[in-house]
Design an enzyme around this catalytic site. Structure first.
Site, PDB file in Angstrom:
ATOM      1  CG  ASN A  45      -2.941 -19.029   9.289  1.00 48.86           C
ATOM      2  OD1 ASN A  45      -1.848 -19.212   9.812  1.00 48.86           O
ATOM      3  ND2 ASN A  45      -3.257 -17.894   8.700  1.00 48.86           N
ATOM      4  CE1 TYR A  46       0.611 -20.288   2.558  1.00 44.91           C
ATOM      5  CE2 TYR A  46       2.720 -20.001   3.653  1.00 44.91           C
ATOM      6  CZ  TYR A  46       1.970 -20.036   2.496  1.00 44.91           C
ATOM      7  OH  TYR A  46       2.580 -19.824   1.278  1.00 44.91           O
TER       8      TYR A  46
ATOM      9  NE  ARG B 217      -0.461  -9.839   9.719  1.00 44.73           N
ATOM     10  CZ  ARG B 217      -0.095 -11.040   9.290  1.00 44.73           C
ATOM     11  NH1 ARG B 217       0.259 -11.998  10.148  1.00 44.73           N
ATOM     12  NH2 ARG B 217      -0.097 -11.310   7.995  1.00 44.73           N
TER      13      ARG B 217
ATOM     14  CE  LYS C   6       5.420  22.317  -3.995  1.00 44.40           C
ATOM     15  NZ  LYS C   6       5.735  23.762  -4.004  1.00 44.40           N
TER      16      LYS C   6
ATOM     17  N   GLY D 183       4.334  30.210 -15.712  1.00 42.69           N
ATOM     18  CA  GLY D 183       3.687  31.254 -14.935  1.00 42.69           C
ATOM     19  C   GLY D 183       2.294  30.905 -14.462  1.00 42.69           C
TER      20      GLY D 183
ATOM     21  CG  HIS E  90      -1.480 -14.518  28.534  1.00 42.91           C
ATOM     22  ND1 HIS E  90      -1.746 -14.142  29.822  1.00 42.91           N
ATOM     23  CD2 HIS E  90      -1.908 -15.798  28.427  1.00 42.91           C
ATOM     24  CE1 HIS E  90      -2.306 -15.145  30.480  1.00 42.91           C
ATOM     25  NE2 HIS E  90      -2.412 -16.165  29.647  1.00 42.91           N
TER      26      HIS E  90
ATOM     27  CG  ASN F  96      -0.268  37.728  -4.075  1.00 45.54           C
ATOM     28  OD1 ASN F  96      -1.398  37.401  -3.737  1.00 45.54           O
ATOM     29  ND2 ASN F  96       0.286  37.376  -5.226  1.00 45.54           N
TER      30      ASN F  96
END
Length: 463
Positions: free
Chosen positions: A374-375, A321, A7, A65, A351, A158
């Site tokens: 690039n790859y 990115r 949590k 507790g 563009h 409390n």
């Protein structure tokens, strides 16, 4: 939470709930900062230590507790420790350091043994009720399951947040038992023990209930996030930032915004994003860990781990990115994607293109539809484009390749070799027109019909 994640590791405004709590506690400049953990201990401890390396991690054992949790937290520090011990919780993300500082100041100024932080709720269900004696002093706290019908009518509750005298707390915890409806060591039992020992038990009441509000499910987390964001927006507006529509603007805890910046509707600022003065962000933009310079404009953009320098413009419909670095007065325009690219001052990528793993100089104009290829399927390669370069539409740079300063490319060029400074790169193939191809190869189509009619019209006009 119905979640595999603990949590307190669920996030609000870019921080886990426990991180919010620890930031508030750290502002007290404590001699010891201790976090007591149990559920999914290793995961929680790793997360905490990654953000607060000097923190002490204490483990709660099988005895349940809050009293036992505090006892084991004390066991992790010097037993001769004196002074004030503050106890707070890992799921109160809106609690501020100012409230904790005021709690300690009240506690120490009045020489209290215990000071409890309280508030009043219209519906106090689930909370321990503050019991007071005939003088109005705090006589004790009654947990919901142990409260009488009359005690359940009490609206002062409390918070579970306390300031204690260290030595009294340590000795009192030795007297706390598990003899109650829940079979737990209640920390609240310390108050009665302190009074029995002659100590003063007092309260510090706050009006802002949200500061002590915890979260036990995703609905409550959502409510806390909404309130936190509302307050964050109000904070920045009071610092001189224009937020056009706070209801649709989300700002994380660690974001910084300069004076006279404008945030338009539908904008999310995440992580450690920094917005310079007079910048305009949005509408419909999401920035995560982005540095935006003074006077820059970012419209309908998704950007992560990037830098946009002074007076640059980005968007609309732009995707930056990680590793994008746009220089001053530069532009990345509509329908552009960039990654790991450095773009010099005054350079424009206006563009419909992609620039990745590239370095582009100053005052260069990249034409419509340009791509850095690039790859190669195995390795990434870089493209280097100089300053004052002009590239025509649909140029493809097949990396690794370098383009010299002042060079040009022709429309549709596929650049596979380096281009010297001042040169023109062309990919020229003779254009060949095959007359009558549509009528022969696509008979019966609308294209063939149109071509046939056009040829008749041409013949008629020639006559």
């Amino acid at each position: 939470m119905k979640s595999a994640k603990p949590k307190i590791l669920h996030e609000i405004a870019g921080r886990s709930m426990v991180s919010h709590a620890l930031h508030a506690a750290s502002a007290l400049d404590p001699l010891n900062l201790v976090t007591v953990v149990r559920h999914q201990r290793d995961l929680v401890a790793e997360h905490i230590l990654s953000q607060f390396p000097g923190i002490i991690i204490a483990d709660q054992d099988e005895i349940p507790g809050t009293g036992r949790a505090v006892q084991q937290g004390l066991d992790a520090v010097d037993p001769a420790l004196e002074g004030t011990v503050v106890v707070t919780y890992g799921d109160v993300p809106l609690l501020t350091s100012e409230v904790l500082l005021n709690l300690v100041a009240t506690h120490e100024a009045n020489d209290n043994s215990v000071t409890v932080l309280t508030t009043e709720l219209e519906d106090p269900t689930g909370y321990g009720r503050i019991l007071r004696d005939e003088h109005g002093d705090v006589a004790g706290i009654r947990e919901q399951k142990d409260a009488s019908a009359q005690e359940l009518e009490i609206k002062e509750i409390n918070s579970g947040i306390y300031a204690f005298d260290a030595q009294l707390l340590r000795s009192a915890l030795l007297e706390v038992t598990t003899e109650n409806a829940q079979g737990e060591m209640y920390l609240t039992d310390v108050l009665a023990i302190a009074r029995a020992k002659g100590g003063r038990v007092a309260s510090k009441q706050i009006a802002d209930r949200w500061q002590i509000e915890g979260a036990n499910d995703r609905v409550q987390i959502s409510n806390l996030a909404r309130i936190y964001n509302q307050r964050k927006n109000e904070f920045w507006m009071r610092q001189g930032v224009t937020i056009v529509d706070p209801a649709t603007t989300w700002i994380d805890a660690d974001v910084m915004i300069g004076q006279d910046a404008t945030i338009k509707p539908g904008t999310q600022l995440h992580g450690e994003t920094l917005i310079g003065s007079n910048a305009v962000i949005g509408p419909d933009s999401t920035l995560t860990n982005v540095r935006v310079g003074k006077g820059a404009t970012v419209k309908r953009t998704d950007a992560t781990d990037s830098r946009i320098a002074d007076n640059a413009t980005v968007g609309p419909f732009t995707y930056l990115r990680p590793g994008t670095d746009l220089g001053a007065d530069g532009k990345i325009g509509a329908f552009y994607e960039t990654k790991n690219v450095t773009i010099g001052r005054g350079t424009k990528l206006s563009h419909l293109g992609y620039a990745g793993d590239a370095e582009i100089g100053e005052y260069t104009n990249i034409g419509c539809g340009n791509i850095t290829a690039n790859y190669d399927g195995v390795n990434k390669h870089r493209t280097k484009i100089g300053s004052h370069v002009r590239t025509s539409s649909n140029t493809v740079f097949v990396a690794p390749v370098e383009i010299g300063d002042g060079a040009y490319t022709g429309a549709g060029a596929v650049v596979r070799k380096n281009v010297p400074a001042g040169a023109l790169a062309l990919s020229v193939a003779p254009q060949r027109n095959t007359e009558g191809w549509t009528l022969e190869k696509r008979p019966g189509t609308s294209s063939a019909d149109a071509a046939f009619k056009s040829s008749l019209n041409s013949s008629t006009s020639e006559k």
